[in-house]
Design a protein around this motif. Sequence first.
Motif, PDB file in Angstrom:
ATOM      1  N   ALA A 155       6.972   4.273  18.544  1.00 10.04           N
ATOM      2  CA  ALA A 155       6.734   5.160  17.398  1.00 10.04           C
ATOM      3  C   ALA A 155       7.696   4.910  16.231  1.00 10.04           C
ATOM      4  O   ALA A 155       7.260   4.782  15.081  1.00 10.04           O
ATOM      5  CB  ALA A 155       6.807   6.615  17.839  1.00 10.04           C
ATOM      6  N   GLY A 156       8.987   4.857  16.485  1.00  6.90           N
ATOM      7  CA  GLY A 156       9.959   4.688  15.407  1.00  6.90           C
ATOM      8  C   GLY A 156       9.839   3.339  14.724  1.00  6.90           C
ATOM      9  O   GLY A 156       9.899   3.242  13.499  1.00  6.90           O
ATOM     10  N   THR A 157       9.670   2.290  15.515  1.00  5.29           N
ATOM     11  CA  THR A 157       9.540   0.956  14.942  1.00  5.29           C
ATOM     12  C   THR A 157       8.235   0.838  14.154  1.00  5.29           C
ATOM     13  O   THR A 157       8.189   0.214  13.096  1.00  5.29           O
ATOM     14  CB  THR A 157       9.616  -0.118  16.051  1.00  5.29           C
ATOM     15  N   ARG A 158       7.190   1.472  14.650  1.00  6.37           N
ATOM     16  CA  ARG A 158       5.920   1.461  13.921  1.00  6.37           C
ATOM     17  C   ARG A 158       6.001   2.240  12.614  1.00  6.37           C
ATOM     18  O   ARG A 158       5.264   1.962  11.678  1.00  6.37           O
ATOM     19  CB  ARG A 158       4.799   2.017  14.795  1.00  6.37           C
ATOM     20  N   GLU A 159       6.913   3.207  12.561  1.00  7.98           N
ATOM     21  CA  GLU A 159       7.087   3.933  11.302  1.00  7.98           C
ATOM     22  C   GLU A 159       7.737   3.033  10.250  1.00  7.98           C
ATOM     23  O   GLU A 159       7.396   3.095   9.079  1.00  7.98           O
ATOM     24  CB  GLU A 159       7.927   5.191  11.513  1.00  7.98           C
ATOM     25  N   VAL A 160       8.656   2.177  10.676  1.00 11.02           N
ATOM     26  CA  VAL A 160       9.292   1.241   9.752  1.00 11.02           C
ATOM     27  C   VAL A 160       8.297   0.156   9.340  1.00 11.02           C
ATOM     28  O   VAL A 160       8.120  -0.129   8.163  1.00 11.02           O
ATOM     29  CB  VAL A 160      10.550   0.598  10.378  1.00 11.02           C
ATOM     30  N   TYR A 161       7.658  -0.437  10.328  1.00 12.54           N
ATOM     31  CA  TYR A 161       6.687  -1.513  10.080  1.00 12.54           C
ATOM     32  C   TYR A 161       5.282  -0.922  10.191  1.00 12.54           C
ATOM     33  O   TYR A 161       4.571  -1.152  11.162  1.00 12.54           O
ATOM     34  CB  TYR A 161       6.899  -2.651  11.081  1.00 12.54           C
ATOM     35  N   SER A 162       4.931  -0.161   9.182  1.00 19.66           N
ATOM     36  CA  SER A 162       3.681   0.597   9.216  1.00 19.66           C
ATOM     37  C   SER A 162       2.476  -0.213   8.765  1.00 19.66           C
ATOM     38  O   SER A 162       1.355   0.275   8.800  1.00 19.66           O
ATOM     39  CB  SER A 162       3.827   1.850   8.347  1.00 19.66           C
ATOM     40  N   GLY A 163       2.691  -1.436   8.348  1.00 25.53           N
ATOM     41  CA  GLY A 163       1.595  -2.264   7.856  1.00 25.53           C
ATOM     42  C   GLY A 163       1.282  -1.934   6.412  1.00 25.53           C
ATOM     43  O   GLY A 163       1.735  -0.935   5.866  1.00 25.53           O
ATOM     44  N   GLY A 178      23.666  -7.701   4.714  1.00 27.86           N
ATOM     45  CA  GLY A 178      22.921  -8.625   3.862  1.00 27.86           C
ATOM     46  C   GLY A 178      21.617  -9.065   4.511  1.00 27.86           C
ATOM     47  O   GLY A 178      20.565  -9.092   3.865  1.00 27.86           O
ATOM     48  N   LEU A 179      21.678  -9.383   5.797  1.00 28.55           N
ATOM     49  CA  LEU A 179      20.459  -9.764   6.512  1.00 28.55           C
ATOM     50  C   LEU A 179      19.485  -8.594   6.618  1.00 28.55           C
ATOM     51  O   LEU A 179      18.274  -8.780   6.470  1.00 28.55           O
ATOM     52  CB  LEU A 179      20.806 -10.287   7.909  1.00 28.55           C
ATOM     53  N   ALA A 180      20.015  -7.400   6.884  1.00 28.68           N
ATOM     54  CA  ALA A 180      19.138  -6.224   6.949  1.00 28.68           C
ATOM     55  C   ALA A 180      18.465  -5.993   5.597  1.00 28.68           C
ATOM     56  O   ALA A 180      17.251  -5.734   5.529  1.00 28.68           O
ATOM     57  CB  ALA A 180      19.943  -4.990   7.370  1.00 28.68           C
ATOM     58  N   PHE A 181      19.246  -6.096   4.533  1.00 28.59           N
ATOM     59  CA  PHE A 181      18.694  -5.928   3.181  1.00 28.59           C
ATOM     60  C   PHE A 181      17.556  -6.925   2.946  1.00 28.59           C
ATOM     61  O   PHE A 181      16.447  -6.554   2.552  1.00 28.59           O
ATOM     62  CB  PHE A 181      19.807  -6.124   2.143  1.00 28.59           C
ATOM     63  N   ALA A 182      17.823  -8.206   3.206  1.00 29.95           N
ATOM     64  CA  ALA A 182      16.810  -9.244   2.986  1.00 29.95           C
ATOM     65  C   ALA A 182      15.593  -9.020   3.880  1.00 29.95           C
ATOM     66  O   ALA A 182      14.446  -9.166   3.433  1.00 29.95           O
ATOM     67  CB  ALA A 182      17.419 -10.622   3.248  1.00 29.95           C
ATOM     68  N   HIS A 183      15.840  -8.658   5.116  1.00 31.13           N
ATOM     69  CA  HIS A 183      14.738  -8.440   6.054  1.00 31.13           C
ATOM     70  C   HIS A 183      13.829  -7.294   5.626  1.00 31.13           C
ATOM     71  O   HIS A 183      12.611  -7.469   5.507  1.00 31.13           O
ATOM     72  CB  HIS A 183      15.282  -8.176   7.459  1.00 31.13           C
ATOM     73  N   PHE A 184      14.412  -6.127   5.393  1.00 27.53           N
ATOM     74  CA  PHE A 184      13.581  -4.955   5.085  1.00 27.53           C
ATOM     75  C   PHE A 184      12.842  -5.109   3.759  1.00 27.53           C
ATOM     76  O   PHE A 184      11.664  -4.773   3.658  1.00 27.53           O
ATOM     77  CB  PHE A 184      14.410  -3.671   5.115  1.00 27.53           C
ATOM     78  N   PHE A 185      13.528  -5.640   2.756  1.00 26.30           N
ATOM     79  CA  PHE A 185      12.856  -5.806   1.471  1.00 26.30           C
ATOM     80  C   PHE A 185      11.782  -6.895   1.534  1.00 26.30           C
ATOM     81  O   PHE A 185      10.735  -6.770   0.903  1.00 26.30           O
ATOM     82  CB  PHE A 185      13.867  -6.045   0.346  1.00 26.30           C
ATOM     83  N   SER A 186      12.006  -7.956   2.306  1.00 27.67           N
ATOM     84  CA  SER A 186      10.972  -8.992   2.411  1.00 27.67           C
ATOM     85  C   SER A 186       9.772  -8.502   3.224  1.00 27.67           C
ATOM     86  O   SER A 186       8.627  -8.846   2.906  1.00 27.67           O
ATOM     87  CB  SER A 186      11.546 -10.283   3.009  1.00 27.67           C
ATOM     88  N   TRP A 242       8.688  -5.546   3.201  1.00 29.06           N
ATOM     89  CA  TRP A 242       7.983  -4.656   2.285  1.00 29.06           C
ATOM     90  C   TRP A 242       7.303  -5.436   1.152  1.00 29.06           C
ATOM     91  O   TRP A 242       6.102  -5.308   0.930  1.00 29.06           O
ATOM     92  CB  TRP A 242       8.968  -3.621   1.720  1.00 29.06           C
ATOM     93  N   LEU A 243       8.073  -6.288   0.458  1.00 26.80           N
ATOM     94  CA  LEU A 243       7.590  -6.908  -0.774  1.00 26.80           C
ATOM     95  C   LEU A 243       6.923  -8.274  -0.591  1.00 26.80           C
ATOM     96  O   LEU A 243       6.096  -8.665  -1.419  1.00 26.80           O
ATOM     97  CB  LEU A 243       8.746  -7.045  -1.769  1.00 26.80           C
ATOM     98  N   VAL A 244       7.265  -9.004   0.453  1.00 24.10           N
ATOM     99  CA  VAL A 244       6.727 -10.354   0.625  1.00 24.10           C
ATOM    100  C   VAL A 244       5.652 -10.390   1.715  1.00 24.10           C
ATOM    101  O   VAL A 244       4.541 -10.857   1.485  1.00 24.10           O
ATOM    102  CB  VAL A 244       7.854 -11.368   0.959  1.00 24.10           C
ATOM    103  N   ARG A 258       8.962   6.861   4.307  1.00 23.83           N
ATOM    104  CA  ARG A 258      10.092   7.346   5.092  1.00 23.83           C
ATOM    105  C   ARG A 258      10.635   6.288   6.058  1.00 23.83           C
ATOM    106  O   ARG A 258      11.838   6.145   6.237  1.00 23.83           O
ATOM    107  CB  ARG A 258       9.675   8.601   5.851  1.00 23.83           C
ATOM    108  N   GLY A 259       9.750   5.526   6.683  1.00 32.32           N
ATOM    109  CA  GLY A 259      10.177   4.555   7.681  1.00 32.32           C
ATOM    110  C   GLY A 259      11.037   3.440   7.129  1.00 32.32           C
ATOM    111  O   GLY A 259      12.025   3.050   7.738  1.00 32.32           O
ATOM    112  N   ILE A 260      10.690   2.918   5.979  1.00 33.84           N
ATOM    113  CA  ILE A 260      11.427   1.792   5.403  1.00 33.84           C
ATOM    114  C   ILE A 260      12.524   2.253   4.444  1.00 33.84           C
ATOM    115  O   ILE A 260      13.511   1.546   4.228  1.00 33.84           O
ATOM    116  CB  ILE A 260      10.473   0.792   4.717  1.00 33.84           C
TER     117      ILE A 260
END
Length: 141
Positions: free
Chosen positions: A40-48, A96-104, A106-108, A116-118
């Motif tokens: 559930a929590g991971t799916r909230e972050v990576y919601s598609g 730095g890796l977390a920043f690059a990962h989460f933004f990519s 989302w945006l890439v 809320r998840g991201i």
Amino acid sequence: MSSSLDQVTAYLPEGLLPKWLLFLSVVSIGNSIQAYVSLAGTREVYSGSGSSPSPVTPLSARTFGTWTALSSIIRFYAAYNIHDPIVYQLALWTYGLAFAHFFSEWLVFGTAKWGRGIAGPAFVSTISLSWMLAQWGSYVK
């Protein structure tokens, strides 16, 4: 008699940044456990993206949990050894890796949509990375 929190933080170097790193380390261990227990929590972050469902699988959730645990351990060491340039740099890299990962994601790649998840991981990685870069000279001599 001192509280449990005082006992945990008694050996931390002065300043708010070490306390922040310790706090995030503890929270991250909780996130790691959650990733192993439930999707559930991971799916909230990576919601598609809007039309595609979450790409999270049990394997990807556990991989994310392991990555988060490793980052948490590095940040824990940085909280207590913040004057060590190598440990400080390793903690910086985790953000730095977390920043690059989460933004990519989302945006890439579109595996996350803004919400809320991201937002939490994006804000924490951005704030922590910026704060650590700004405070380098205050902690690392």
